[in-house]
Every structure is written in structure tokens, then in C-alpha cells.
Design an enzyme around this catalytic site. Structure first.
Site, PDB file in Angstrom:
ATOM      1  N   ASP A  91      62.896  64.356  49.669  1.00  0.00           N
ATOM      2  CA  ASP A  91      62.051  64.532  48.489  1.00  0.00           C
ATOM      3  C   ASP A  91      62.153  65.931  47.881  1.00  0.00           C
ATOM      4  O   ASP A  91      61.698  66.149  46.753  1.00  0.00           O
ATOM      5  CB  ASP A  91      60.590  64.245  48.843  1.00  0.00           C
ATOM      6  N   ARG A 139      54.694  51.322  45.107  1.00  0.00           N
ATOM      7  CA  ARG A 139      55.541  51.285  46.289  1.00  0.00           C
ATOM      8  C   ARG A 139      54.702  51.303  47.572  1.00  0.00           C
ATOM      9  O   ARG A 139      55.009  50.610  48.545  1.00  0.00           O
ATOM     10  CB  ARG A 139      56.479  52.502  46.263  1.00  0.00           C
ATOM     11  N   LYS A 191      50.578  63.234  49.556  1.00  0.00           N
ATOM     12  CA  LYS A 191      50.663  61.873  49.007  1.00  0.00           C
ATOM     13  C   LYS A 191      51.148  60.875  50.055  1.00  0.00           C
ATOM     14  O   LYS A 191      50.562  59.810  50.239  1.00  0.00           O
ATOM     15  CB  LYS A 191      51.615  61.868  47.808  1.00  0.00           C
ATOM     16  N   ASN A 192      52.237  61.216  50.755  1.00  0.00           N
ATOM     17  CA  ASN A 192      52.829  60.249  51.687  1.00  0.00           C
ATOM     18  C   ASN A 192      51.921  59.968  52.882  1.00  0.00           C
ATOM     19  O   ASN A 192      51.904  58.853  53.396  1.00  0.00           O
ATOM     20  CB  ASN A 192      54.199  60.754  52.152  1.00  0.00           C
ATOM     21  N   MET A 195      70.347  59.559  51.305  1.00  0.00           N
ATOM     22  CA  MET A 195      69.512  58.364  51.418  1.00  0.00           C
ATOM     23  C   MET A 195      69.516  57.480  50.182  1.00  0.00           C
ATOM     24  O   MET A 195      69.542  56.262  50.284  1.00  0.00           O
ATOM     25  CB  MET A 195      68.077  58.765  51.768  1.00  0.00           C
ATOM     26  N   ASP A 238      59.607  54.530  42.449  1.00  0.00           N
ATOM     27  CA  ASP A 238      60.707  55.275  41.850  1.00  0.00           C
ATOM     28  C   ASP A 238      61.971  54.436  41.762  1.00  0.00           C
ATOM     29  O   ASP A 238      62.281  53.651  42.656  1.00  0.00           O
ATOM     30  CB  ASP A 238      61.026  56.527  42.687  1.00  0.00           C
TER      31      ASP A 238
END
EC number: 2.5.1.7
Length: 436
Positions: free
Chosen positions: A321, A97, A22-23, A343, A121
Site C-alpha cells: 500500500d 471490499r 483502516k485495514n 502483488m 480498488d
């Protein structure tokens, strides 16, 4: 919104193919805006966030051809910049996002890039400063309308290469700056750059398009600007976050799973981190084999005997993640684990539902939680849950699959944002899960 109903307690068994990352997809899809030529991208995950970005590109005037369910060809030869100032764009861009990733390519090629405050998110503050400070250093002018939270950067003529030291090793910030710099005049040097595999993939794709980038894989990137970029064919890596999720699912359900074609060389410390939890992983070619943990798994302490601490860090450290997945897997381990989420200050708040299910977790503060594992001597209990974000959602799903009784997970759109047909693929492994 849909819900999942899950009957827990069934061991999963079989083979699973991880989806595309996805990223990485959000980055390389945005890069198609850098050239008027055709770009074909393979192994695109069929998930909500990625599909929203593809739709956004289409609304910008990018020609899109769907070759297979996971392969598309894009051509940005007639981009409609006026769409960036419409109410439709504000609504569409604000819901995703990843929409921030189009700003760098648009600024670099067309001299302007706009974006509403991106959604995504609800896991705490997610800064955009690194992106825009980088654009400003390349010569762009920045503006922000507080009344509608609308960001903009503009440049008269080509951007100009420069030296910059990023205030944080932001993956998306680095990607956006790199995409802005590839068409800039002169040389851009980016220090404290992110060096995650997906950022490396973006750089390799840009090089295939004609960009001149050196230092790929390090935190010091040098980009020599070129006049224009060509088309290319690019294949997205398997999703390391989903691979970690399948490892967690196998261990928690005490099932036997083979994860196919994982690209081991791009997994970093993920396998060794799960091994610290006592989980057995075998490398079979480019596959991961997880045997059934019928006797459970025991946490390894540090050399001096102190409690194991798993914390997130920029690559090649452990990805944030996967901390949610590690946390839920630790609830049934033998031993204690300290989870330190550095984070995001809201990412651990989902543990309340795990506590309701019978997990022994002490939330120390918004960033730290101590998990005291049950060693499978006390089964989690089914409950009704709501998915707050992608990673917490999959963690709650893992908990439900191992719990006694029938659990319900609401707001599953959050899970669908990051996981492709997760219910179908779980049923193929023997899970009792129904989408309603």
C-alpha cells in the site's frame, strides 16, 4: 463527485495526528458479530469504507451507539440474517471490499455467511480463494451463483477445527479464517498465516473476548475453539499507511512535520525504507520528526553500487500500500529507484499522469517502474488528474502539492475512502487545497 483544487509549491509545516488504521478497522468491526455482548472500539477512522461497513452492520441488526466521532459501541444480540438475501445487501456489500470480512464471523456464530462479489480498488485481481478454501476445510459447504456473483458458505452445527496450510499469506484471508475458527469445535492450526500488526490486533481483541489463540505475531497460529465470546473494549492502532503518506508529503514539499503517536514498534521497515530514499527521520518518543529537506534527499544504492530496488512483501516486508507513495517521492530524489509491485498488476498504471507532470519514469511492465529523480532541479507541472484508487489518489495529491501551478484531482471519493478529512488536515499544515 467532488474534486480537489491544489496550488502546489508550498512547504508544509506543523504537527499531525494519524488516523486509526483502516485495514484494522475493517477486521475488528466485523468481529463484533461474534458475540451478543457489547463491544466498544476506539480510534475508528471516519472514512468512507469504514462508515459503509458500520452502516452494513446496522442494516444487519447490530445495535450501534456513537460515543464520540471515533468511538462506537456495538451489540450484535439481534442479528437479522434474512437481510443477507435481500437486493439491498447485494448492492451494499458489493460496493465495499471489506464486506468479505463479515463472512467468517457469521459462518462461525450462525452457520451461514453470504456476500456478493466485493468492490473496492481497481488495482488488479484480488483473490477470495484463500477465504473460502479455509471455510471449506473447517467443514463449511461452499456455493457460488455465477448469474449474480453471489458467494455463500453454510455449516450444519459447529465448524470443526483442522490443520491448514494457506496457499498465500493473505491478511484478510487469515483474519476471516481466524474469526471462523474461534468458535469451532477443537483445535485449528493455520500455517503460512499473515502476521501484520493489524492481524495481531484482531487476535489480541479476540483473546480479550475469551478466544484461545497462540502464536500471535508469527506465521503459525493455533486456535482452540470456545463455546462463546464476551464483549470487550479495543483501541485501533494508528494507520501505518497514512503515516508513510505524511512522511512522503513532508519530503516532497520540503516541509517540516511531526507525526504524533505513531506506534513505532508496529511500523516495521517503513522508516528504514524511506531512509533508503535519503529522507531524514528522527524518533522523538513515539513521534516521527521530519526536518525540512531544503537540500533535497539522495537515494542510497545497494552495497555493490547497483540501483536501489524497493519491492513489496508480506509482513515484516514492505507493505504494497505504500509503494505508490514511495514512487512519487522518488520522482524528486537524487538518484534512481526501481519500484517492484509484485502483488497487483494494475497498481502502477497511474504513473502516466506523473509522466504528464514531467516526472521521469519508465514503466517496464505492469509490475515494475524505474524512477529517475529530478533532485528538485525540475519542478513537476500542474495538471488535471483522476484518482483511480486510494493509494494512487494520495500519491497524485502529493505530486500536486509539490507541482508548479494549480492542479485538479477528480474522483476524490477514492481518496476519502482511506483518508480522514485529508483536505482540512493539509490546510492546517499550510497547504492550499480546496474541496469543490
Amino acid at each position: 463527485m467532488g474534486i480537489f483544487k491544489i496550488e502546489g509549491g508550498l512547504p508544509l509545516q506543523g504537527e499531525v495526528q494519524p488516523q486509526g488504521a483502516k485495514n484494522e478497522a475493517l477486521q475488528v468491526l466485523s468481529a463484533v458479530l461474534l458475540t451478543p455482548e457489547k463491544v466498544t472500539i476506539n480510534n475508528i477512522p471516519d472514512i468512507i469504507d469504514v462508515n459503509k461497513l458500520i452502516q452494513l452492520l446496522g442494516n444487519l441488526g447490530v445495535k450501534i451507539q456513537k460515543n464520540t466521532p471515533n468511538s462506537y459501541t456495538f451489540q450484535a444480540d439481534e442479528v437479522n440474517l434474512q437481510y443477507l438475501e435481500t437486493e439491498a445487501f447485494k448492492k451494499e456489500g458489493g460496493s465495499l471490499r471489506g464486506s468479505i470480512m463479515i463472512v467468517g464471523p457469521l459462518l462461525s456464530r450462525f452457520g451461514k455467511g453470504y456476500i456478493p462479489k466485493p468492490g473496492g480498488d481497481k488495482i488488479g485481481r484480488r483473490r477470495l480463494d484463500t477465504h473460502f478454501e479455509g471455510f471449506i476445510q473447517l467443514g463449511a459447504k461452499f456455493r457460488y451463483r455465477r448469474e449474480d456473483h453471489f458467494y455463500g458458505v453454510e455449516s450444519k452445527g459447529r465448524l470443526k477445527g483442522t490443520y491448514m496450510l494457506l496457499d498465500e499469506a493473505s491478511v484478510t484471508g487469515t483474519a476471516n479464517i481466524v474469526m471462523a475458527a474461534v468458535l469451532a469445535k477443537g483445535v485449528t492450526t493455520v500455517y503460512n498465516a499473515a502476521c501484520e500488526p493489524y492481524l495481531q490486533q484482531l487476535c489480541k481483541m479476540l483473546v480479550a473476548m475469551g478466544a484461545k489463540i497462540t502464536g500471535i505475531g508469527s506465521n503459525l497460529l493455533t486456535i482452540e475453539g470456545v463455546e462463546c465470546l464476551n464483549g470487550c473494549v479495543h483501541t485501533i492502532l494508528p494507520d501505518m499507511i497514512e503515516i508513510g503518506s505524511w512522511i512522503g508529503l513532508a519530503a516532497m514539499t520540503r516541509g517540516e512535520i511531526t507525526i504524533k503517536n505513531v506506534s513505532w514498534e508496529n511500523l516495521g521497515v517503513i522508516p528504514s525504507t524511506f531512509r533508503k530514499l535519503g529522507i531524514t527521520l528522527e524518533r522523538r518518543g513515539d513521534d516521527i520528526y521530519i526536518p525540512a529537506h531544503t537540500n533535497g534527499y539522495e537515494v542510497k544504492t545497494d552495497i555493490d553500487g547497483s540501483i536501489l530496488t524497493i519491492a513489496d512483501a508480506p509482513w515484516p516486508g514492505f507493505t504494497p500500500d505504500l509503494l505508490s507513495i514511495v514512487l512519487v517521492v522518488a520522482t524528486q530524489a537524487k538518484g534512481d529507484v526501481l519500484i517492484h509491485q509484485k502483488m497487483f498488476e494494475s497498481r502502477l498504471f497511474f504513473v502516466d499522469k506523473l509522466i504528464d507532470m514531467g516526472a521521469k519514469i519508465m514503466l517496464c511492465d505492469p509490475h515494475r517502474a524505474v524512477v529517475m529523480g529530478h533532485d528538485f532541479k525540475s519542478q513537476l507541472k500542474a495538471t488535471i488528474m483522476t484518482s483511480p484508487d486510494i493509494r494512487a489518489g494520495i500519491s497524485l495529491l502529493i505530486a500536486a502539492l509539490t507541482a508548479k501551478g494549480t492542479s485538479t484531482i477528480q474522483n476524490i471519493d477514492q481518496i476519502d475512502r482511506g483518508y480522514e478529512r485529508i483536505d482540512e488536515r493539509l490546510r492546517a499544515l499550510g497547504a492550499n487545497i480546496v474541496r469543490m
